[in-house]
Design a protein around this motif. Structure first.
Motif, PDB file in Angstrom:
ATOM      1  N   ARG A  45       7.286  -4.373  -1.183  1.00 18.74           N
ATOM      2  CA  ARG A  45       7.465  -5.848  -1.374  1.00 18.74           C
ATOM      3  C   ARG A  45       8.776  -6.050  -0.743  1.00 18.74           C
ATOM      4  O   ARG A  45       9.760  -5.954  -1.449  1.00 18.74           O
ATOM      5  N   ASN A  46       9.136  -6.493   0.427  1.00 20.57           N
ATOM      6  CA  ASN A  46      10.486  -6.716   0.727  1.00 20.57           C
ATOM      7  C   ASN A  46      11.349  -5.851   0.583  1.00 20.57           C
ATOM      8  O   ASN A  46      12.816  -6.148   0.228  1.00 20.57           O
ATOM      9  N   THR A  47      11.209  -4.766   0.540  1.00 22.57           N
ATOM     10  CA  THR A  47      11.990  -3.662   0.370  1.00 22.57           C
ATOM     11  C   THR A  47      11.910  -2.108   0.929  1.00 22.57           C
ATOM     12  O   THR A  47      10.491  -2.029   1.352  1.00 22.57           O
ATOM     13  N   VAL A  48      12.919  -1.443   1.163  1.00 21.05           N
ATOM     14  CA  VAL A  48      12.487  -0.216   1.706  1.00 21.05           C
ATOM     15  C   VAL A  48      13.040   1.053   0.826  1.00 21.05           C
ATOM     16  O   VAL A  48      13.456   2.008   1.190  1.00 21.05           O
ATOM     17  N   SER A  49      13.309   0.332  -0.610  1.00 23.69           N
ATOM     18  CA  SER A  49      14.060   1.210  -1.384  1.00 23.69           C
ATOM     19  C   SER A  49      13.249   2.750  -1.965  1.00 23.69           C
ATOM     20  O   SER A  49      13.805   3.597  -2.275  1.00 23.69           O
ATOM     21  N   GLY A  50      11.786   2.656  -1.568  1.00 20.51           N
ATOM     22  CA  GLY A  50      11.261   3.689  -1.844  1.00 20.51           C
ATOM     23  C   GLY A  50      10.973   4.593  -0.877  1.00 20.51           C
ATOM     24  O   GLY A  50      10.273   5.745  -0.928  1.00 20.51           O
ATOM     25  N   THR A  51      11.564   4.513   0.408  1.00 21.52           N
ATOM     26  CA  THR A  51      11.105   4.887   1.580  1.00 21.52           C
ATOM     27  C   THR A  51      11.404   6.365   1.633  1.00 21.52           C
ATOM     28  O   THR A  51      10.794   7.196   2.293  1.00 21.52           O
ATOM     29  N   VAL A  52      12.654   6.559   1.111  1.00 22.91           N
ATOM     30  CA  VAL A  52      13.536   8.027   1.156  1.00 22.91           C
ATOM     31  C   VAL A  52      12.763   8.738   0.477  1.00 22.91           C
ATOM     32  O   VAL A  52      12.391  10.072   0.770  1.00 22.91           O
ATOM     33  N   ARG A  53      12.081   8.474  -0.731  1.00 20.59           N
ATOM     34  CA  ARG A  53      11.421   9.368  -1.687  1.00 20.59           C
ATOM     35  C   ARG A  53      10.266   9.981  -1.105  1.00 20.59           C
ATOM     36  O   ARG A  53       9.907  10.932  -1.143  1.00 20.59           O
ATOM     37  N   ALA A  54       9.526   8.860  -0.469  1.00 17.34           N
ATOM     38  CA  ALA A  54       8.343   8.950   0.213  1.00 17.34           C
ATOM     39  C   ALA A  54       8.644  10.109   1.274  1.00 17.34           C
ATOM     40  O   ALA A  54       7.737  10.898   1.583  1.00 17.34           O
ATOM     41  N   HIS A  55       9.589   9.997   2.155  1.00 17.19           N
ATOM     42  CA  HIS A  55       9.989  10.520   3.364  1.00 17.19           C
ATOM     43  C   HIS A  55      10.360  12.094   2.963  1.00 17.19           C
ATOM     44  O   HIS A  55       9.887  12.749   3.588  1.00 17.19           O
ATOM     45  N   MET A  56      11.042  12.280   1.824  1.00 21.09           N
ATOM     46  CA  MET A  56      11.497  13.568   1.382  1.00 21.09           C
ATOM     47  C   MET A  56       9.954  14.399   0.938  1.00 21.09           C
ATOM     48  O   MET A  56       9.666  15.427   1.422  1.00 21.09           O
ATOM     49  N   ALA A  57       9.290  13.581   0.127  1.00 16.35           N
ATOM     50  CA  ALA A  57       8.143  14.188  -0.076  1.00 16.35           C
ATOM     51  C   ALA A  57       6.999  14.371   0.589  1.00 16.35           C
ATOM     52  O   ALA A  57       6.296  15.502   0.948  1.00 16.35           O
ATOM     53  N   ALA A  58       6.982  13.752   1.682  1.00 11.88           N
ATOM     54  CA  ALA A  58       6.006  13.621   2.889  1.00 11.88           C
ATOM     55  C   ALA A  58       6.505  14.994   3.839  1.00 11.88           C
ATOM     56  O   ALA A  58       5.610  15.822   4.419  1.00 11.88           O
ATOM     57  N   LYS A  59       7.884  15.160   3.791  1.00 12.10           N
ATOM     58  CA  LYS A  59       8.261  16.432   4.617  1.00 12.10           C
ATOM     59  C   LYS A  59       7.729  17.673   4.060  1.00 12.10           C
ATOM     60  O   LYS A  59       7.380  18.392   4.254  1.00 12.10           O
ATOM     61  N   GLU A  60       7.765  17.705   2.478  1.00  7.76           N
ATOM     62  CA  GLU A  60       7.546  18.839   1.944  1.00  7.76           C
ATOM     63  C   GLU A  60       6.075  19.006   1.751  1.00  7.76           C
ATOM     64  O   GLU A  60       5.553  19.937   1.879  1.00  7.76           O
ATOM     65  N   ALA A  61       5.373  18.077   1.786  1.00  9.86           N
ATOM     66  CA  ALA A  61       3.915  18.022   1.726  1.00  9.86           C
ATOM     67  C   ALA A  61       3.402  18.210   3.241  1.00  9.86           C
ATOM     68  O   ALA A  61       2.201  18.404   3.302  1.00  9.86           O
ATOM     69  N   GLY A  62       3.910  17.972   4.147  1.00  7.99           N
ATOM     70  CA  GLY A  62       3.460  18.211   5.724  1.00  7.99           C
ATOM     71  C   GLY A  62       2.560  16.923   6.076  1.00  7.99           C
ATOM     72  O   GLY A  62       1.507  17.182   6.319  1.00  7.99           O
ATOM     73  N   LEU A  63       2.952  15.582   5.618  1.00  7.40           N
ATOM     74  CA  LEU A  63       2.155  14.541   5.932  1.00  7.40           C
ATOM     75  C   LEU A  63       2.978  13.693   6.823  1.00  7.40           C
ATOM     76  O   LEU A  63       4.117  13.617   6.854  1.00  7.40           O
ATOM     77  N   GLU A  64       2.158  13.330   7.931  1.00  7.95           N
ATOM     78  CA  GLU A  64       2.740  12.213   8.774  1.00  7.95           C
ATOM     79  C   GLU A  64       3.089  11.030   7.954  1.00  7.95           C
ATOM     80  O   GLU A  64       2.315  10.442   7.436  1.00  7.95           O
ATOM     81  N   TYR A  65       4.364  10.590   8.147  1.00  6.17           N
ATOM     82  CA  TYR A  65       4.687   9.289   7.190  1.00  6.17           C
ATOM     83  C   TYR A  65       5.659   8.438   8.218  1.00  6.17           C
ATOM     84  O   TYR A  65       6.585   8.954   8.860  1.00  6.17           O
ATOM     85  N   ARG A  66       5.491   7.266   7.864  1.00  5.89           N
ATOM     86  CA  ARG A  66       6.358   6.157   8.370  1.00  5.89           C
ATOM     87  C   ARG A  66       6.655   5.169   7.479  1.00  5.89           C
ATOM     88  O   ARG A  66       6.126   4.721   6.535  1.00  5.89           O
ATOM     89  N   PRO A  67       8.076   4.883   7.488  1.00  8.39           N
ATOM     90  CA  PRO A  67       8.490   3.857   6.624  1.00  8.39           C
ATOM     91  C   PRO A  67       8.338   2.380   7.221  1.00  8.39           C
ATOM     92  O   PRO A  67       8.321   2.238   8.356  1.00  8.39           O
ATOM     93  N   GLY A  68       8.533   1.595   6.284  1.00 14.58           N
ATOM     94  CA  GLY A  68       8.043   0.322   6.542  1.00 14.58           C
ATOM     95  C   GLY A  68       8.294  -0.641   5.405  1.00 14.58           C
ATOM     96  O   GLY A  68       8.696  -0.273   4.394  1.00 14.58           O
ATOM     97  N   ALA A  69       8.002  -1.920   5.632  1.00 12.92           N
ATOM     98  CA  ALA A  69       8.107  -2.926   4.338  1.00 12.92           C
ATOM     99  C   ALA A  69       6.819  -3.863   4.610  1.00 12.92           C
ATOM    100  O   ALA A  69       6.628  -4.319   5.540  1.00 12.92           O
ATOM    101  N   ARG A  70       6.453  -4.320   3.399  1.00 11.69           N
ATOM    102  CA  ARG A  70       5.618  -5.615   3.437  1.00 11.69           C
ATOM    103  C   ARG A  70       6.551  -6.821   3.374  1.00 11.69           C
ATOM    104  O   ARG A  70       7.144  -6.996   2.090  1.00 11.69           O
ATOM    105  N   LEU A  71       6.401  -7.613   4.175  1.00  8.52           N
ATOM    106  CA  LEU A  71       7.021  -8.893   4.049  1.00  8.52           C
ATOM    107  C   LEU A  71       6.306 -10.040   3.531  1.00  8.52           C
ATOM    108  O   LEU A  71       5.208 -10.184   3.775  1.00  8.52           O
TER     109      LEU A  71
END
Lengths: 1129, 484, 332
Positions: A45-71
């Motif tokens: 919600r109006n933030t990308v503050s969680g995107t890096v954690r998801a990014h790192m986890a996705a790299k490790e898990a091998g998941l296609e991942y895109r950062p975004g935000a819900r406006l």
């Protein structure tokens, strides 16, 4: 099946949608992977503050991942999922979020539809209206967006299970058709698993400050907002299969990954040099010549060349230049600073002045901190004088601009106690019960959060609500609560910072911060510089100034005479009250055993009394080896290189990490993840796999299981307070500097540290006392002599000189101490005075004030302030004692003050004397009873927190003698094992987290201090006294270990009422040390507790005491004498 | 939270008023804590004040824990001041109160002596100063700030203040400290403000033998009313409001009030007015060991004028809903607690996803008529039935798996074909309640709105889900209501 | 001074009238009305509740009379929801006198009726436009009490309506009881409804008896009223009612009307009226007499919802005189 349906979830909210999302980003990633989703987009919600954690986890898990935000808009526009299609799109998304952040309050961004129009280019958008808002307004939004951004706009649709899904589908179809956009299926998920529904509801209750029972429709109707597999989505959307397929098309458009954020170092002016590298090399060699003279030793030159080559290889030169420039600026402002951190203790940093720690003294290897294979950015923290750090921060903002510099964020997370407290509140439990529950929680793991603690808190574990509170509290632990600014981590970029990460407001005016925290920035390789505040630097700066002014001895950190034996002698005697780091009780206990004789010993001393070595049980082995009681040996040949300097015992964080690599077979990357997992504690719960891996790895390599476990525990201990050798080295330098000042110039040190308060462990009373014991003459606050700060004054010729005044205890210092001045206490020591008003008093003092009235008329001070001066007994120079001054102050007529011009000074207007009693001249003489000395002292304590007149205990001495109580100075003469009986003011009560519930108390009488150890059993018996008394008598066995004297209490008696004999009001908390954990909370920055009760806090932190206590209580229950309830009806 | 009050045991443990509760708890985990209830304390104090009415009608509250009794002219009834105080202390002690008392010519001196003297004293007028002199200044009812200021210059006892020159004192500490001193010493008068209005007229009887029977109470009333008559006649007035006060031996006080639409003076009439009240009070008046003081007060008077006709005949219709509700309560209710168990219920929307809890019935007596402006009550996304079955009834259903709506169902032996259907609306249940399972995941219900071929609309639900999400619970169908 | 004297005079007059009224067993009105007391009273008692469904209203002689007892029957318990909804709809009609949609409604359940057919559910009634906080329910344990409450309630003008909810034919409830209820309704001018399920028709003093039976709902549409409106397949739209006028003192009986309820605009409509766009009777000229409380529009009319269009006839029409008297006709 012929064709497996594919689906990518694009409306997933993590718990970085603060108090809305009920799963960690990592949990969403792992679950998405497990469900076999084609991809996951995180849209908080109006933030990308969680995107890096998801990014790192996705790299490790091998998941296609895109950062975004819900406006989420503030103007009625339906929510929009926004995902960048490329790097520029990301920049725009960041700008968009920044615009909203800066428009709204902290934590409550205000986004408008216009923002989307402005920054929507390069984004793929999906409008996600609420089901009841699928109307013409929504249609016009769709049409607008479609017109502006064409095919990148979708209409998102989610099954709400509200009974109206078919209607929603038809309405969505109609709107999609009318606007020409495609329908896209989303899950609109708030958690990874349906079981998190309860947690989501609790979050909602916390968010809206209502108990669950009253939260009503704020709560979820069902648990359907969780991640679902493609087959399930296909089933739900069987009437509109294209919508599911559209998620893949949408996902496929997104070509941006956070990996694409390549960090760009800011350009630094290179002077005449062609490149940053050249500039750095020039500075390094210039600096080397300054440090070492024209003939730079070969070894140094070689090291510089080596480091510069490595810096060139990694392209880090701009970073060093940035830090150099900040340090240069601070120096130009005469602000003392000192670098520390992995890269700081390099020869290059020493040469360019970032640090004063001569690498020769520490023998630290540069590669240990900058590893080419990990490509981790260098890490330099710079400490500044705490009063002046803001100047540096503003300089950085000014130099780089707010669009290129910002503070890193700190993610404030729920910790055990806050979690339990807020969850209990959500369950509608009373303040009392939630206090009890949160008090029962200890530690981070779910195992601990159970029956034992709950019982200890007197809770009924069979009670469903209690169970639920504990269960949900452990689930919520580690959840982010909000973002806060990091204490000093700056991110500086070459390009616009707000196109790398959104910028948001911080709670402090004039500061902006980015949405990512230290770890996030680390993960993406974005560099940050820590600009930290350190009180001791303020103290040292002030000491240097005083030395220059009064002793004509200009010094700097670099020019303090090195490695003086007298200084180490003092340290070995544990005569370190007030100095940096090694002043605490625990440290003082360690010093005579460790006997530091050189700089590196100080480095170890600084590092050893920390949770890491203590939890790893490394302290005693090291001490034994240091004292030669145990031979130095190494667990293995390869560890000899790692542990060589610390006698085979791992003490530093680097060593523990290295052990993981060398002995347990971790890759450097894994070791790093281990460290991070510890630092950000159990976010994902992978700690146990690390633990198994490390211990089994070490055992497999032939290490003893016990050693392996200790090593792991040590790493755990480092988790919270990681303390690497490089930091210890920089701190050790300040330790030495402060010790040197204290050893030679106790007057300077005393004035400087008083002027830098509050800092350190001790209160002014102890600092002043210590200075007096070292021969310093202290002079009281006086209206005609004091400044705001404590100052040095010339001594009177007829006063005895310093060596003559030194207390016998410090006789070894006679030849060391060079004090020739007296310390005049400043007005800052008086409680409740304001610096700006006192400035007027000093400015207008002229030849001195000759009466209270004179002071009032000339200084313009308010009567309340003058009364404070009287309370502080500061009118002695005009012959008024405290009462006399107060009597005079009371007569000042505030109301007519405005009309007062000296011209008009109204003489006796004798009216009805009862009416106003205005007459001034010829007022009836009032014989005020003189204030007894004891009361004087108590008042001194109350208004100054110290007294130069006497010690309160001295007034009780006769009484104490009659009781057979020893003076503290006599303790030296008693041998170990004998019983001793002491009494004194309580200075400090501490319960070190590592000491298994032992309480350390320090008592003070007029002759010195006594250190008391209270074991838990004894504490339970006397807890009320230990926690509540200001004056106690302790009886117990005396332990004298190498001059460190403790009394192990077996009996405690409250003598506080005796203080009331001196003066009815008592002394309150006057003179209590800064470090007292009962009354003087050292509030964690991470979790600002309400300063409600440190005492209750102390108990919360020691639940094991509680358990013992409960046992005791049960046995007492039968003898309970308190009647129930009130007695009348 | 702070400690407001302590018992002796707690005091001996060194706890004190104003201490933080958390601190006290930490030091003494076995503390027995009762939340302070200032209102209850005040009620108690008021009750004691009521009781003290037996000595004088002029009783003033000195909250939180004091009472002023103006006993001017009353003491002789009790054998003088000493007798009165002794009687009062003894009786209150018997009731379980720890009480201190003093008699003085000024409220200030009495206040100080009560709190700071070691025994019970009766101070004669003019003898205040020597008694008060050794007391600390707090005995003068000064505010904390003034007290602190005086203490700082060394003035700590009343005596020091008496001896100090007045002008410099007034100048430095304001007039309050001198005023309080003067009030205590009688140099300045101070009035107390009685709690109850002083009745216009009052007659009382003190009985050597306490009475308890209703007849006696009535008989005494007659006597008192007769006693009043003269007083009323003298002023040419009648009583419009009367209070009959019964003081029970053990301290309970009953006050019965009646109003008269026109002023009354005739004792018979007065007794008649009270007779209905007495009957209505019924068991509520417990004479116990009997009443030893009775008093009849005239609270309001009116001029006795010509008779007025009475229009009191009620009309056939009545606009008043409240009255209707009262009548219904009178007929249907059990009469005990008409307010909480009113037979008529008002529908109150509750914000809950659970259909059974989404609406409750509130006793209608709590409702206000006319109804307050419509509140914005949130409605669920899907409509709810016009009639909701109290207990959902099991039905046999043919429906698609996993989440298909019912196609056919059998309810109360009849078979229905479904023509139209909406749903499901999934309701997960309240997981925080006591009935929720340990894993906090109650079995969800899927609600469907269906219309049969004839056009009746029903609300059916399936409890439990098919497939792994159902976690082993066998799905079951129920009928829960009928739509319009 | 003069106005004070006038006020006193009026008060005296009113009190005199009250006394007379009480003697004559006719109800007095609220005192203090500016306009003529008796006229207002007459108007209120003659008021008709137009449902908005044109044909239906016409056959009822303009609408359902407020000041009389009306029986609403559901043949079976399973139709209770329909009948309940129909009643709630009547109590929510746009254009009805203000009190009808404002004042509380006392819903009296005869013993056992709520257990059998469910209790009226405010949340469900709300979906029809009925403000649920108006709903007062009481379920006395004995039938006599239920009747007593109903009679007491029927004469309470502070209520919008009294509903006696009964099941089956019960001994102890018959003509005499309905007469009493009807008389009270006439006196108070408030709606009194006898809601009966699973009951055979029996002797009753109610001038009007309607039987509510099921009828399919109208289609459910989304984005209604826009160019993008579309139906939801299988969706349940505005509820349908098949209402048979079984007994009607004011006009023909026996016909069944298929009507739907528009809960947004709070009126009934017939499918034809809706499609054809004909307005329901909305003028005094259409009505056969009495004060016609008319619903002004149907379908997508644009009058302000809740507007009260109380259109009086040129002068009070006396054609419906029997309603005012003590109706004692035999039930059909």
């Amino acid at each position: 099946m012929a064709s497996e349906p594919g689906y990518a979830e694009l409306a997933a909210a993590s718990n970085f949608s603060f108090l809305r999302g009920a799963s960690h980003p990592e949990e969403l990633v792992v679950t998405a992977r497990r469900l076999g989703l084609a991809g996951l987009g995180l849209a908080d919600r109006n933030t990308v503050s969680g995107t890096v954690r998801a990014h790192m986890a996705a790299k490790e898990a091998g998941l296609e991942y895109r950062p975004g935000a819900r406006l989420v808009f503030s103007d009625g526009t339906p929510d929009v999922l926004a995902y960048p299609r490329d790097r520029r799109g990301w920049g725009r998304l960041c700008r968009l979020l920044t615009a909203g952040n800066l428009r709204g309050e902290k934590g409550a961004p205000v986004l408008l539809r216009a923002d989307l129009s402005e920054w929507g280019e390069g984004l793929s958008l999906a409008v996600l209206p609420k089901p009841d808002r699928l109307d013409e307004t929504c249609l016009s939004v769709l049409q607008d967006l479609k017109g502006a951004f064409g095919r990148s706009v979708r209409l998102a649709l989610t099954p709400a299970y509200d009974g109206r899904d078919r209607m929603t589908l038809e309405a969505s179809r109609a709107l999609a058709q009318a606007s020409g956009v495609k329908l896209m299926a989303v899950g609109d998920v708030t958690c990874h698993d349906a079981a998190r529904r309860s947690l989501g509801d609790v979050l909602a209750a916390i968010r809206e400050h209502v108990p669950l029972t009253e939260a009503g429709y704020l709560l979820s109707a069902n648990g359907e907002r969780h991640l679902k597999p493609a087959t399930e989505m296909a089933r739900l959307f069987r009437a509109e299969p294209a919508a599911v397929a559209e998620s893949l098309a949408f996902f496929g458009e997104l070509g941006f990954s956070l990996d694409a954020l390549r960090y760009q170092y800011p350009d630094e002016p290179c002077g005449d040099s062609a490149s940053p590298q050249e500039a750095l090399e020039r500075l390094a060699w210039e600096g080397a010549r300054t440090r070492y003279g024209e003939n730079i030793p070969d070894r140094i030159a070689g090291q510089i060349r080596h480091e510069l080559a490595l810096i060139a290889e990694l392209d880090y030169a701009p970073y060093f230049l940035t830090v150099h420039d900040i340090v240069r600026f601070a120096r130009s402002q005469n602000i003392l600073c000192q670098g520390r951190g992995s890269a700081a203790n390099s020869t290059v940093c020493f040469c360019i002045g970032i640090t004063e720690v001569d690498p020769v003294l520490t023998d630290l290897l540069f590669e240990r901190f900058i590893s080419p294979e990990r490509r981790e950015p260098p890490d330099i923290d710079v400490d500044f004088e705490h009063e002046k750090r803001e100047i540096v921060i503003q300089y950085i903002y000014e130099k780089y601009g707010r669009d290129r510099a910002g503070l890193a964020a700190t993610v404030i997370t729920y910790r055990a106690r806050s979690a339990a407290r807020e969850v209990a509140k959500a369950f509608g439990l009373s303040e009392d019960v939630s206090a009890a529950i949160s008090g029962s929680v200890w530690g981070w793991s779910n195992v601990d959060l159970g029956e034992r603690e709950a019982k200890a808190a007197g809770l009924d574990m069979s009670d469903r609500t209690t169970q639920n509170v504990l269960k949900l509290s452990s689930e919520i632990m580690g959840f982010p609560r909000h973002l806060s600014q990091h204490v000093g981590g700056f991110v500086i970029t070459r390009d616009r910072l707000d196109e790398v990460v959104p910028i948001t407001k911080s709670a402090m005016d004039g500061r902006t911060m980015v949405e990512w925290d230290k770890d996030d920035l680390d993960s993406l390789g974005i560099l940050k510089i820590d600009i930290l505040a350190l009180g001791m630097l303020t103290c040292i700066r002030r000491a240097f100034d005083l030395l220059e002014d009064h002793y004509d001895r200009p010094l700097t950190l670099a020019s303090i005479p090195k490695e003086e034996a007298e200084v180490y002698d003092m340290v070995c005697r544990a005569d370190t009250l007030g100095v940096f780091q090694i002043e605490s009780r625990a440290q003082m206990t360690m010093l005579p055993r460790l006997r530091p004789r050189n700089f590196y010993d100080l480095v170890i001393e600084v590092a050893i009394v920390r949770p890491g070595p203590i939890q790893g049980d490394m302290v005693h082995p090291y001490l034994r080896r240091r004292q030669g009681k145990e031979p130095v040996s190494y667990p293995s040949r390869e560890l000899e290189a790692v542990l060589g300097k610390t006698l085979g015992v791992p003490l530093f964080q680097e060593q523990a990490m290295k052990i993981a690599i060398v002995a347990a077979g971790f890759t450097p990357g894994e070791a790093d993840r281990l460290r991070r997992a510890m630092a950000t504690f159990r976010r994902v719960g992978t700690i146990h796999t690390f633990q198994t891996k490390m211990i089994e790895g070490m055992v497999a390599n032939g290490y003893e299981a016990d050693f392996a476990e200790r090593c792991f525990r040590q790493i755990e201990g480092f988790g919270e307070y990681g303390f690497p050798e490089s930091h210890a080295a920089s701190f050790a330098l300040l330790v030495y500097a402060s010790c040197w000042l204290k050893a030679h110039y106790p007057d300077v040190f005393c004035a400087a540290i008083l002027n830098a308060q509050p800092m350190g462990f001790y209160a002014p009373a102890q600092l002043v006392r210590d200075a007096r014991e070292h021969g310093v003459e202290m002079r009281p606050v006086d209206i005609n002599a004091s400044g705001w700060d404590n100052a040095l004054e010339d001594r009177d010729a007829d006063e005895p000189d310093a060596p003559a005044r030194i207390s016998p205890r410090h006789r070894e210092m006679r030849d060391v101490i060079q004090t020739q001045k007296a310390v005049r206490l400043g007005f800052r020591q008086v409680k409740g005075l304001r610096e700006d008003e006192i400035a007027h008093l000093i400015d207008r003092r002229g030849g001195g004030y000759d009466s209270v009235r004179d002071l009032w008329l000339r200084s313009g001070l308010a009567r309340a302030q003058i009364e404070r001066l009287a309370d502080a007994d500061a009118f002695r120079s005009i012959g008024l004692d405290r009462r006399g001054a107060l009597w005079a102050v009371r007569a000042l007529d505030e109301k007519s003050a405005e009309e007062h011009l000296p011209l008009f000074e109204r003489p006796a207007l004798v009216r009805d004397p009862d009416e106003a009693g205005i007459e001034i001249a010829g007022e009836a003489e009032v014989a005020l009873p003189p204030m007894p000395p004891g009361e004087q002292v108590v008042h001194d304590y109350r208004y100054l927190s110290l007294s130069l007149k006497a010690h309160p205990v001295s007034f009780l001495r006769r009484h104490l003698d009659a009781m057979g109580v020893l003076r503290h100075e006599k303790l030296d003469d008693i041998s170990t094992g004998r019983r001793a009986d002491v009494a004194g003011l309580v200075l400090v009560r501490q319960r070190p987290g590592s000491a298994k519930g032992v309480i350390f108390m320090t008592l003070e009488d007029e002759t010195g201090v006594a250190n008391v150890i209270v074991w838990p059993k004894v504490f339970e018996r006397y807890r009320a006294l230990v926690l509540g008394s200001r004056l106690v008598r302790v009886t117990g066995k005396l332990q004298n270990e190498m001059g460190v004297i403790h009394i192990v209490a077996d009996r405690v008696e409250d003598l506080t009422p005796l203080l009331a004999d001196i003066e009815t009001e008592g002394i309150g908390d006057g003179g209590l040390a800064n470090a007292d954990e009962v009354r003087r909370p050292v509030i964690e920055i991470r979790e600002k507790l309400k300063p409600r009760s440190r005492l209750a806090q102390l108990l919360k932190e020691a639940p094991q005491l509680r358990t013992d206590y409960e046992t005791l209580k049960r046995s007492e229950a039968s003898a309970r004498v308190l009647p129930k309830g009130r007695n009348f009806h | 939270m702070r400690i407001a009050s302590l018992d002796e045991a707690a005091e001996t443990r060194g706890l004190r008023r104003g201490q933080g509760l958390a601190d006290a708890r930490a030091a003494h985990p076995d503390l027995d804590i009762v939340p302070a209830d200032a209102q209850a304390d005040r009620r108690l104090l008021t009750a004691i004040a009521d009781w003290c009415d037996r000595y004088t009608p002029l009783v003033a509250l000195d909250a939180p824990d004091g009472l002023f009794l103006d006993i001017s002219g009353c003491a002789h009834l009790f054998g003088g001041e000493h007798g009165l105080v002794a009687d009062l202390l003894a009786r209150l002690f018997e009731q379980g109160f720890a009480v201190r008392a003093a008699v003085a010519a000024t409220p200030g001196a009495a206040w100080a002596t009560t709190r700071f003297a070691s025994g019970t004293l009766c101070i004669d007028r003019g003898a205040e100063a020597p008694v008060l002199a050794p007391f600390p200044l707090a005995a003068l009812r000064l505010d904390a700030e003034t007290l602190a200021g005086l203490a700082k210059v060394g003035l700590k006892t009343v005596g020091q203040l008496i001896d100090a020159p007045r002008a410099p004192l007034a100048r430095r500490f304001g007039r309050q400290c001198l005023l309080r001193l003067d009030q205590a010493l009688g140099a300045v008068d101070e009035a107390i403000s009685p709690r109850l209005p002083v009745p216009a007229l009052s007659v009382e009887r003190r009985l050597a033998e306490p009475v308890g029977r209703t007849e006696d109470v009535e008989h005494l009333l007659m006597a008192l009313a007769t006693g009043l008559k003269t007083g009323l006649e003298r002023s040419g007035a009648g009583a419009r409001a009367l209070e009959y006060t019964l003081f029970r031996v053990d301290g309970a006080v009953y006050r019965l009030c009646v109003g008269a639409s026109r002023p009354v003076r005739d004792p018979e009439t007065i007794v008649k007015l009270f007779r209905e009240r007495l009957a209505a009070m019924g068991d509520e008046i417990d004479a116990g060991y009997g009443f030893d003081v009775v008093r009849l007060n005239v609270l309001a008077r009116g001029e006795l004028a010509g008779e007025q006709s009475d229009f009191a005949r009620a009309g056939e219709d009545d606009p008043d809903v409240a009255l209707l509700l009262d009548r219904i309560a009178a007929r249907l209710g059990d009469g005990a607690f008409p307010d909480t168990r009113h037979p008529v219920g008002q529908a109150v929307a509750v914000e809950s996803h659970e259909p059974e809890r989404a609406e409750t019935r509130r006793p209608a007596s709590a409702a206000r008529f006319p109804l307050p402006a419509k509140q914005n009550v949130l409605q669920p996304a899907s409509p709810r039935p016009a009639r909701l079955l109290t207990v959902p009834e099991p039905v046999e259903v043919v429906a698609g798996v996993p989440e298909g709506p019912p196609l056919r169902f059998r309810w109360r032996r009849a078979l229905y074909q479904v023509a139209k259907a909406e749903g499901p609306e999934r309701i997960g249940g309240e997981w925080w309640g006591d009935e929720a399972p340990a894993d906090l995941c109650p079995v969800p219900r899927d609600y469907y709105r269906v219309e049969d071929e004839a056009g009746r609309r029903y609300w059916l639900f399936r409890r439990g889900l098919y497939g792994p999400a159902g976690r082993g619970v066998q799905p079951q169908w129920f009928m829960h209501g009928m739509f319009a | 001074m003069a106005s004070a004297a006038r006020a006193t005079a009026r008060a005296t007059l009113l009190s005199l009238r009250r006394q007379i009224a009480s003697i004559e067993q006719t109800p007095p009105a609220l005192a203090g009305e500016e306009r003529g007391w008796a006229d207002a009273q007459d108007a209120e008692r003659a008021a008709l509740l137009a449902t908005g469904a044109v044909d239906f209203d016409r056959e009822l002689g303009g609408g359902i009379a407020l000041a009389s007892l009306t029986e609403i029957h559901a043949r079976t318990a399973r139709d209770a929801g329909l009948a309940t909804g129909f009643v709630a709809a009547l109590l929510s009609l746009t254009g009805a006198p203000a009190f009808l949609a404002r004042d509380p409604v006392l819903w009296i359940g005869a013993p056992g009726v709520f257990a059998e057919a469910g209790a009226p559910h405010g949340r469900g009634l709300a979906a029809l436009g009925f403000a649920p906080e108006r709903l007062l329910t009481v379920e006395p344990k004995r039938l006599v009490d239920a009747l007593w409450v109903a009679e007491e309630a029927a004469r309470t003008r502070g209520l919008a309506a009294t509903i006696l909810d009964m099941r089956g034919n019960i001994g102890g409830f018959g003509l005499r009881e309905t007469q009493r209820l009807n008389r009270r309704a006439q006196a108070s001018g408030r709606l009194v409804l006898l809601l009966r399920q699973s009951a055979e028709a029996e002797a009753s003093a109610a001038p009007l008896r309607l039987v509510v039976a099921p009828s399919p709902s109208a289609p459910l549409t989304v984005l209604a009223g826009t160019a993008h409106a579309r139906a939801v397949p299988g969706g349940i739209g505005p509820p349908g009612f098949a209402v048979t006028i079984e007994k009607n003192k004011a006009g023909p009986a026996g016909r069944t009307h298929f009507i739907h309820w528009n809960s947004h605009e709070r009126h009934f409509y017939t499918e034809q009226a809706r499609r054809g766009g004909t307005r329901p009777a909305g003028t005094a000229a259409d009505g056969p007499g009495g004060t016609l409380v008319a619903f002004p529009r149907a379908g997508s009319g644009s009058a302000h919802p809740g507007a009260e269009l109380s259109v009086s006839g040129d002068r009070p029409h006396r054609a419906r005189a029997p309603r005012q008297g003590l109706a004692a006709e035999e039930a059909s």
